[in-house]
Write an enzyme that holds these catalytic residues in place. Structure first.
Site, PDB file in Angstrom:
ATOM      1  N   GLY A  75       0.909  -1.366  -0.009  1.00  0.00           N
ATOM      2  CA  GLY A  75       0.027  -0.040   0.180  1.00  0.00           C
ATOM      3  C   GLY A  75       0.734   1.124   0.225  1.00  0.00           C
ATOM      4  N   TYR A  76       1.276   1.378  -1.192  1.00  0.00           N
ATOM      5  CA  TYR A  76       2.106   2.867  -1.311  1.00  0.00           C
ATOM      6  C   TYR A  76       1.362   3.851  -2.028  1.00  0.00           C
ATOM      7  CZ  TYR A  76       6.367   0.544   0.056  1.00  0.00           C
ATOM      8  OH  TYR A  76       7.369  -0.148   0.649  1.00  0.00           O
ATOM      9  N   SER A  77       0.175   3.742  -2.888  1.00  0.00           N
ATOM     10  CA  SER A  77      -0.210   4.607  -3.562  1.00  0.00           C
ATOM     11  C   SER A  77      -1.606   5.052  -3.122  1.00  0.00           C
ATOM     12  CB  SER A  77      -0.508   4.305  -5.014  1.00  0.00           C
ATOM     13  OG  SER A  77       0.662   3.905  -5.720  1.00  0.00           O
ATOM     14  N   GLU A 125      13.337  -3.590  -4.773  1.00  0.00           N
ATOM     15  CA  GLU A 125      12.425  -3.630  -5.971  1.00  0.00           C
ATOM     16  C   GLU A 125      13.209  -3.362  -7.157  1.00  0.00           C
ATOM     17  OE1 GLU A 125       9.146  -1.022  -6.628  1.00  0.00           O
ATOM     18  OE2 GLU A 125       8.272  -2.280  -8.141  1.00  0.00           O
TER      19      GLU A 125
END
Lengths: 386, 367
Positions: free
Chosen positions: A121-123, A239
């Site tokens: 959940g980064y965006s 990543e």
């Protein structure tokens, strides 16, 4: 400089190849238990989390052996070494680096055993590329935090059991990089609602997630309060080195060459068309550039030299190659190239047309091409920030 | 597997960069390029004394017995400062002699090449931009114990600076390299837009040499030497490309427009990033190709085509953007960015343009 592999590296490669010959039947001969058996076997080999420390269930594998393992696996088009892709790529490494003893014991084995799938959940609706401008809020109330906010474009959310989530615990900060805190949250916690979003290829890989008064115990915080940005930056570094696999592109190029050999342009073999030849050669050249860039950076890492952001170079190559190769295959095939899987004239069962709609998966995730260019210009060339 | 340079190679690079800065800065490069024959004998001797001219010459002939991967360290670093010294031509002639000459010929020529006493260059094809044995039309015929030469070679690199030239000809027994002294042939300067890479036409007609000065050249050796030329050119494109990128990047940080450094605008910074991506990529391909010369010759052709095919177009664009991002100052004769643009034009067709190399990649890749 020496491109020959050492006898030890070579024998490791042989070991991987032998394993593949023995355990990877051709696609049509795989039964429904195949994947589970495969995952068990690679796990027993110690190849899941291969580079992770032994104390966490990894194999302490060297960077070079890790590259060989990945190369051979993707050459053989083998299934992944674990189904918890984000768990293996950055959630696991993040927990090993910043997690408590309890968190390590609770989460790491399930990632290695493909028992738990993670999403990231980064965006948020208003913050994609501008990752640090997080608004999702977490507030400490006694022995737990209360989370409120929304995530979006979360790949894998519809089928993941856990999410690594960035929140803001402090809104009174001078730098937006401060006041961010990272959490590990079960997707079935009360107040978590997942709404899948259909993408242009027709798939529902990503979703928006609503968090309403979600209670997260303090022990699920990853790293200290306010330390979330540090945790994330190190996760994203993982990543960038895990995305950008050359061998997959090489396999795709081989398929493309087969298509070219079987195609005609204006009634003549496509292999004789100078534009076709030049285009395919350009793909091969760029994939090779990625390969040798990658080996050069790998050598730097092995020598312990700091990598700045050189991996953005390969990410940019991959972004353009993914789009251009699919598009070229479609162009080569004319209207038949437009049909998706199941279409009467679909080319290679619609692989190319599907790819032409699916590229944002690899191109946007982990930073868009323009973000990669900013990274190169600012961190390597020292240009001022926007 | 180790894709990095050794400590010795890094020291060599430092040495060449220091030499360029102290002994051959851009003001000196401009002077040399404008001088007669565009050659500086003193600098050449200094390069010889530092061992650079005999890097790939076997130790038994007075050289250091090193490999192409060591040589390109020198070529790349010298090209950062657009060195006008004929080091690449000399190295290609060295490889030609090592590959094609008899022991007697090697003993006669190589020691003088290692010591710097003789400058030697190599001229392969007689048609500009055509790489094929058929593009060699100059001839060598035997008559009365002598070998008489006929034909004309255009655009031979560093021919005016050379004491000796190795020139490809159709000989009595197939392809051959004729070794001639510069005074034995008519050499006429052929100025191009890049004065740091002097070229000249060589008229062989009327020259007569001893049979002992003719080296047999197989088509495979011709291809090998052409590929070595591609590696040398690409290594210079790496150095020159890095230098012009660095110059442009520095300017973008300092030049203020609309109240901000221009490097803060994405139109500028993204172009710089793209230049870096291309440079990094042909750099990696170049290092692999240079390694393949000595350690994996069967991979050389494809490796060279990848490296030179990439660099030809990429460095041309880097040259254009290097000038363009500077604005009007980059366009001036006094500013050095323009010299790199000119070098990129010179390098583009040298030992094969991108069309040639891309087509060869396609062929070697099974199309």
């Amino acid at each position: 400089m020496d491109f020959d592999y050492t006898p030890r590296e070579q024998s490791f490669r042989e070991e991987v190849r032998d394993f593949i010959t023995e355990n990877l039947p051709p696609k049509e001969k795989r039964d429904k238990n195949f994947l589970a058996t495969w995952l068990e076997k690679v796990r027993a080999k110690g190849w899941v989390g291969f580079a992770w420390p032994k104390e966490f269930g990894g194999s302490d594998g060297g960077l070079m052996e890790q590259a060989i393992l990945k190369e051979e696996m993707s050459l053989a088009k083998a299934p992944p070494l674990g189904t918890s892709m984000m768990g293996l790529a950055w959630v696991g490494p993040g927990i090993m680096e910043y997690g408590t003893e309890e968190q390590k014991q609770k989460f790491i084995p399930d990632i290695l055993d493909s028992k738990v799938t993670w999403c990231t959940g980064y965006s948020e609706p208003n913050h994609g590329s501008d990752l640090a401008a997080i608004q999702c809020k977490a507030e400490l109330q006694g022995d737990h935090y209360v989370g409120n906010g929304q995530e979006i474009w979360t790949t894998g959310a519809p089928w993941s059991q856990w999410i690594i989530l960035l929140t803001r615990t402090d809104f009174n900060v001078t730098s937006k990089h401060d006041g961010i805190t990272c959490f590990l949250v079960p997707m079935d916690a009360p107040g978590v609602e997942v709404r899948p979003i259909q993408n242009m290829a027709g798939d529902k890989h990503f979703a928006e997630i609503f968090f309403t008064d979600v209670q997260v115990p303090v022990e699920n915080r990853l790293g200290a309060e306010g330390e979330g940005w540090k945790v994330t930056v190190s996760a994203l570094a993982n990543e960038r080195s895990s995305i950008g696999e050359v061998t997959q592109l090489q396999a795709k190029l081989d398929d493309l060459k087969e298509l070219v050999k079987n195609s005609k342009r204006q009634g003549k073999p496509a292999t004789e068309d100078p534009k076709v030849r030049r285009t395919v050669a350009k793909f091969e050249m760029k994939i090779s550039a990625m390969k040798y860039n990658g080996l050069r950076y790998l050598t730097k890492q092995i020598k312990g030299e700091p990598l700045t952001s050189e991996t953005s170079v390969n990410k940019l190559h991959r972004a353009s190659l993914e789009i251009e190769m699919d598009d070229f295959a479609i162009e080569l095939s004319g209207q038949a190239g437009l049909q998706l899987k199941g279409g009467e004239e679909a080319v290679d069962n619609g692989t190319w047309s599907k790819g032409a709609l699916n590229w944002p998966n690899v191109v946007i995730g982990g930073g868009t091409p323009n973000i990669q260019r900013n990274i190169i210009a600012e961190r390597i060339l020292g240009q001022p920030k926007d | 597997m180790n894709f990095g340079f050794t400590e010795e190679q890094n020291l060599l690079k430092d040495q060449v960069q220091r030499f360029m800065k102290e002994a051959c800065p851009m003001t000196r490069v401009r002077e040399i390029s404008a001088s007669e024959n565009a050659f500086d004998k003193d600098l050449w001797q200094q390069a010889a004394d530092l061992g650079w001219l005999g890097l790939t010459i076997p130790e038994s002939y007075g050289g250091l017995g090193l490999k192409w991967i060591d040589l390109i360290v020198v070529l790349e670093a010298a090209a950062e400062g657009l060195s006008p010294l004929p080091i690449a031509s000399h190295a290609l002639a060295t490889s030609a002699i090592v590959a094609c000459a008899s022991e007697e010929q090697k003993a006669r020529w190589l020691p003088a090449m290692a010591s710097g006493a003789a400058v030697v260059t190599l001229g392969l094809y007689d048609e500009a931009n055509w790489i094929d044995p058929a593009a060699i039309t100059a001839t060598a015929t035997t008559a009365g114990g002598k070998v008489s030469l006929k034909g004309k070679k255009p655009f031979v690199n560093d021919a005016l600076a050379a004491d000796y030239l190795l020139l490809a000809v159709q000989g009595p027994d197939g392809l051959a390299l004729a070794a001639v002294g510069r005074d034995q042939v008519q050499v006429a300067a052929q100025p191009t837009i890049d004065s740091t890479k002097p070229m000249a036409s060589v008229d062989l007609s009327g020259a007569a040499i001893d049979a002992a000065d003719l080296l047999p050249l197989s088509p495979a050796q011709l291809a090998f030497l052409t590929d070595c030329g591609g590696v040398a050119t690409t290594a210079e494109m790496v150095g020159a490309g890095a230098a012009v990128l660095s110059m442009t990047s520095t300017y973008a940080k300092e030049r203020i427009q609309f109240g901000k450094p221009i490097g803060q605008y994405q139109g500028v910074k993204h172009r710089l990033a793209d230049m870096f991506v291309d440079l990094e990529s042909y750099r990696s391909l170049c290092y692999f190709a240079a390694w393949a010369v000595d350690d994996s010759p069967e991979e050389l052709a494809k490796a060279v085509s990848m490296a030179k095919g990439y660099a030809s177009d990429a460095f041309a664009q880097i040259g254009i953007d290097g000038v363009g991002l500077h604005g009007a100052i980059g366009f001036t004769a006094d500013y050095d960015a323009q010299l790199y643009l000119k070098r990129s034009k010179w390098a583009r067709p040298m030992y094969g343009d991108s069309d040639y190399h891309m087509d060869r990649i396609a062929t070697l890749g099974g199309l």
